[in-house]
Design a protein around this motif. Structure first.
Motif, short mmCIF file in Angstrom:
data_model
loop_
_atom_site.label_atom_id
_atom_site.label_comp_id
_atom_site.label_asym_id
_atom_site.label_seq_id
_atom_site.Cartn_x
_atom_site.Cartn_y
_atom_site.Cartn_z
N LYS A 197 0.82 -1.22 0.00
CA LYS A 197 0.00 0.00 0.00
C LYS A 197 0.85 1.27 0.00
CE LYS A 197 -2.73 -0.65 3.55
NZ LYS A 197 -3.82 -0.56 4.55
N TYR A 198 1.96 1.22 0.75
CA TYR A 198 2.72 2.46 0.91
C TYR A 198 3.96 2.52 0.01
CZ TYR A 198 -0.59 2.73 4.67
OH TYR A 198 -1.76 2.75 5.35
N GLY A 209 8.18 5.33 3.36
CA GLY A 209 8.82 5.40 4.68
C GLY A 209 7.93 6.08 5.71
N GLY A 220 -7.26 2.55 4.57
CA GLY A 220 -6.66 1.73 5.62
C GLY A 220 -7.49 1.85 6.89
N GLY A 251 -6.01 1.52 10.03
CA GLY A 251 -5.18 1.94 11.18
C GLY A 251 -5.04 0.83 12.21
N LEU A 252 -5.39 -0.38 11.80
CA LEU A 252 -5.35 -1.50 12.76
C LEU A 252 -4.23 -2.49 12.51
CD1 LEU A 252 -9.09 -2.55 13.15
CD2 LEU A 252 -7.65 -1.38 14.81
N GLY A 253 -3.79 -2.54 11.23
CA GLY A 253 -2.86 -3.59 10.81
C GLY A 253 -1.67 -3.76 11.72
#
Ligand code: ADP
Length: 620
Positions: A524-525, A553, A579, A581-583
Motif C-alpha cells: 500500500k505504501y 517510509g 486503511g 489503522g489497525l494492521g
C-alpha cells in the motif's frame, strides 16, 4: 473543521458547567471566610453580654437589699440625744459612715458644725449641707427607656400589642403587665437605633441630661453600632431633696462630690423627721464585689468599673490593659450612674487566631474543592473528547473496512467470471487467475481477521493454537500465494529464506495474519519503486522475518505512533490509501503474544523495514 467545532463546544460546556459554578462556589466561600472573625467575635459578645446582664441584675438586687437593711436598722431618735443614737447606729454596722438627722422642714439637726465635729462630719456637711437642707438641687438618674416607655410603646404600637396579646390577658396580674411593658420598652430601645435617637432627642428637649459612657468598645471587626451604645441609658434631671423623697419612705441617692460618687441613704422616721447617712465607700464596694463570679477565666476577665472608669478589683492575671476599653460592657443601675459591669478578653488575639485557624481550614477546603472540581471536570472533558474521537475513528473505520473488503471481492469475482466464460483459453493463464483468486481470498481473510480481532478486543483474550512451526516454510508458502497478485500489480518480489529451518512455537494463522499485514502495508505504501523483499534469518536464538520496501517510509516523529490503534501517518499517500489503522497494532499484539516483537526502521536508500522477531523453539 468539525472537530474544532466540537472542541469549542466542549470548552464552552466546561466553562459553563464546571469553571463558573466552581468560581461562584469559591467566591461565596471566600466571603464567608472573610466574615469568620466578625462571626466569632459576635458569638463571644453575645455570651459575655448575657453574663454582664446577669451581673447587673445581681447588683441591682443587692442595692435593694442594702437599702432594706439600712431601712430596718435606721433609728428613730425621737426622744434622747440624737448624737449618741446616731453614733450607735453608725457603729452597729459597716455601711453607715456619717449619719444625719433633719427635722420635717429640712433643718439639719445632726451633725452640727461645731468645734466638736469630726473631719468626716465637716467633709459631709461641706458636700451635702445645701442639698439635704433642700436648698440645692442634685441630678437624679432614671432609665431613659423606662422614662419614655409609653412613648416607645406608641412609636412601635402594632408590634407591642401583638407581643402583649401573646400572654393571656385574663391570667395576667396587673403588676406583671406593667413589668412586661417595661421589659418590652427596654428591649425595643436596646435593639432599635432609631428609637434610641428619637428618645434621646425627646429627653434633651425636656431638659434632661444624657452623658457619654466612659467606656468605648474595643472591637476591631464589628461595626460600632452593633458593638455598643456610646450614650448612657441613664438620663438625669435636677431635683430638690423634698421632690426626691416625695411619695417614698426610704431610698439611696447617688451624689457626685467633684468626680467622686457618694451615696446618701435616707428614711422618713415616724415623727416626720428624716434620718439618713452617707454610706461607707469601702463597705459598699466590698458588698458589691462579693457578688461577682470568678473575675478571671481563660476566656474573659470580668470586673466592675466605677464612675471614673476604674475597676473595683482586678484579677492578678489581667496584666496591663486599658480598662476603659472593654470587649463588652453593661450599665448597672440608676443608683450607680457611670458605673459599668465590664468584660475583657483574656487574650485579645485569641479571636483573631481562632478565626484565622478556621479561615485557614476553610481556605484549604475551598482550594481542594475547586481543584477537585476542576481536575474532575478536566478528566470528564478529556474522556468525552476521547470518546468523541473514538466514535469518529470508528465511523471512518467502518467506511474503510467496507472499501477494503470490496477491492479483493471485486477481483475475485472478475477472475471467477472470466474463468466461467472460458476466458482465457490457455491453461497457464487459467492457473494464474486461480492463483490470483487464492491470493485475494487470503487478503480478504486477513482483513476479516483483523476486524474480528479488533471487535474481540477487550472482551476476551485471543486464544492461540500453538504448535511448532518452521518460519522458513510458513513465509515461503505465504509468498507463493501472494506473489501472483503482487507481480500482477507491478511489484518485484524478492524472497530469501534462512539456510536451515527456523522452528518457532506459534499459531500459524495468527502469525500469517501478522506477516500479511506487513506485506499489505509494503504494497500500500509503495509509490513509484515497487519492490518488496522478504527475508528470513536466524540469530542468537531468534527467528527474524523482515519485510522491506522502497516505499514512502515513516517520518521519524511518527515511527512509534504507527503501532497505535487507529493511528495513520499523516502524509498525502496515506491519505489517498484506504486503511483501517489497525494492521500494525494487531500484528504487534499477535507477535507479542508469541513472546516476540515487531519493530520498524527506515531502510537505507529509502523505504521501510518492518521486522518480526520471535524466540526460536517457541516461548515458554
Ligand atoms: P493502515 O495501513 O490501515 O493505515 P496500519 O496500522 O497497518 O494501518 O499502519 C499504520 C500507519 O503506518 C499507516 O497508516 C502508514 O501511515 C504507516 N505505515 C505502515 N506501514 C508502512 C510502510 N511499509 N511504509 C510507510 N508507512 C507505513
Amino acid at each position: 473543521m468539525k472537530s474544532r467545532k466540537t472542541a469549542a463546544r466542549l470548552g464552552i460546556l466546561f466553562i459553563g458547567a464546571v469553571v463558573v459554578p466552581a468560581g461562584i462556589l469559591a467566591m461565596l466561600a471566600v466571603r464567608a471566610i472573610d466574615r469568620e472573625e466578625a462571626y466569632v467575635e459576635k458569638q463571644l459578645q453575645q455570651t459575655l453580654s448575657a453574663e454582664l446582664v446577669h451581673v447587673a441584675s445581681l447588683i441591682g438586687a443587692e442595692l435593694d437589699k442594702i437599702r432594706e437593711e439600712l431601712d430596718r436598722g435606721a433609728p428613730s431618735p425621737a426622744g434622747g440625744d440624737p448624737g449618741s443614737i446616731l453614733e450607735a447606729w453608725k457603729n452597729g454596722g459597716p455601711l453607715v459612715r456619717t449619719p444625719f438627722l433633719l427635722n420635717p422642714d429640712f433643718e439639719i439637726l445632726w451633725p452640727r458644725l461645731t468645734t466638736a465635729a469630726s473631719p468626716d462630719q465637716v467633709e459631709f456637711l461641706k458636700s451635702n449641707q445645701e442639698f439635704i437642707a433642700n436648698k440645692a438641687e442634685t441630678p437624679v438618674y432614671a432609665n431613659i427607656a423606662l422614662t419614655f416607655q409609653e412613648q416607645i410603646a406608641d412609636l412601635v404600637q402594632p408590634k407591642f400589642d401583638d407581643e402583649l396579646k401573646k400572654t393571656e390577658a385574663s391570667s395576667r396580674p396587673l403588676e406583671t403587665e406593667s413589668s412586661l411593658q417595661r421589659q418590652k420598652a427596654i428591649k425595643e430601645f436596646e435593639e432599635n437605633p432609631e428609637v434610641q435617637e428619637w428618645v434621646y432627642q425627646q429627653a434633651k428637649a425636656r431638659g434632661q441630661q444624657s452623658e457619654k459612657r466612659n467606656v468605648a468598645p474595643s472591637t476591631n471587626v464589628l461595626p460600632q453600632k452593633q458593638a455598643s451604645r456610646r450614650e448612657s441609658i441613664y438620663i438625669s434631671e435636677l431635683k430638690r431633696f423634698n421632690d426626691i423623697i416625695a411619695g417614698t419612705s426610704s431610698g439611696i441617692i447617688p451624689r457626685f462630690s467633684g468626680d467622686k460618687l457618694t451615696f446618701l441613704f435616707w428614711k422618713k422616721a415616724g415623727d416626720g423627721r428624716i434620718v439618713g447617712g452617707l454610706i461607707d465607700q469601702t463597705a459598699f464596694r466590698n458588698r458589691l464585689l462579693g457578688l461577682l463570679p470568678d473575675l478571671y477565666s481563660p476566656v474573659r476577665i470580668l470586673t466592675i468599673l466605677d464612675e471614673n472608669g476604674r475597676p473595683l478589683a482586678v484579677p492578678d492575671e489581667s496584666g496591663e490593659r486599658d480598662w476603659r476599653r472593654p470587649f463588652v460592657s453593661q450599665e448597672i443601675s440608676e443608683i450607680l450612674p457611670r458605673w459599668e459591669a465590664a468584660a475583657y478578653l483574656t487574650d485579645p488575639g485569641a479571636i483573631a487566631s481562632r478565626a484565622n485557624l478556621t479561615a485557614l481550614i476553610l481556605w484549604i477546603l475551598v482550594v481542594m474543592l475547586v481543584l477537585s472540581i476542576l481536575t474532575g471536570g478536566l478528566f470528564v472533558l478529556k474522556t468525552v473528547r476521547y470518546e468523541i474521537d473514538l466514535a469518529k475513528k470508528k465511523t471512518t473505520f467502518v467506511t474503510n473496512v467496507s472499501h477494503e473488503l470490496k477491492t479483493p471481492l471485486t477481483s475475485i469475482r472478475m477472475f471467477a467470471e472470466m474463468l466461467r466464460q472460458g476466458r482465457p483459453p490457455d491453461a497457464g493463464k487459467r492457473a494464474q487467475y486461480l492463483d490470483l483468486m487464492v491470493s485475494e481470498t487470503e487478503r480478504l481473510t486477513r482483513l476479516i481477521n483483523n476486524v474480528l480481532d479488533f471487535s474481540r478486543r477487550g472482551r476476551d483474550e485471543k486464544t492461540y493454537a500453538m504448535k511448532a512451526v518452521d518460519l522458513n516454510r510458513l513465509a515461503e508458502d505465504l509468498v507463493k500465494d501472494q506473489r501472483p497478485r503482487l507481480e500482477h500489480n507491478g511489484f518485484a518480489v524478492g524472497f530469501r529464506s534462512a539456510a536451515s529451518p527456523l522452528i518457532v512455537k506459534a499459531d500459524e494463522d495468527a502469525l500469517k495474519q501478522s506477516i500479511l499485514n506487513l506485506l499489505s502495508n509494503a504494497e500500500k505504501y509503495s509509490d513509484r519503486i515497487k519492490e518488496i523483499d522478504i527475508e528470513i534469518a536466524g540469530a542468537g536464538g531468534q527467528a527474524i522475518l523482515r519485510v522491506k520496501d522502497r516505499g514512502i517510509g515513516v517520518p521519524p516523529s511518527q515511527a512509534d505512533k504507527i503501532f497505535e490503534e487507529f493511528y495513520r501517518a499523516d502524509d498525502s499517500l496515506t491519505a489517498r490509501t484506504r486503511g483501517t489503522g489497525l494492521g500494525l497494532s494487531i500484528a504487534r499484539r499477535i507477535v507479542r503474544d508469541h513472546g516476540g516483537e515487531v519493530g520498524y526502521r527506515p531502510r537505507e536508500g529509502g523505504g521501510s523495514i518492518f521486522e518480526i522477531i520471535l524466540p526460536q523453539g517457541g516461548s515458554s
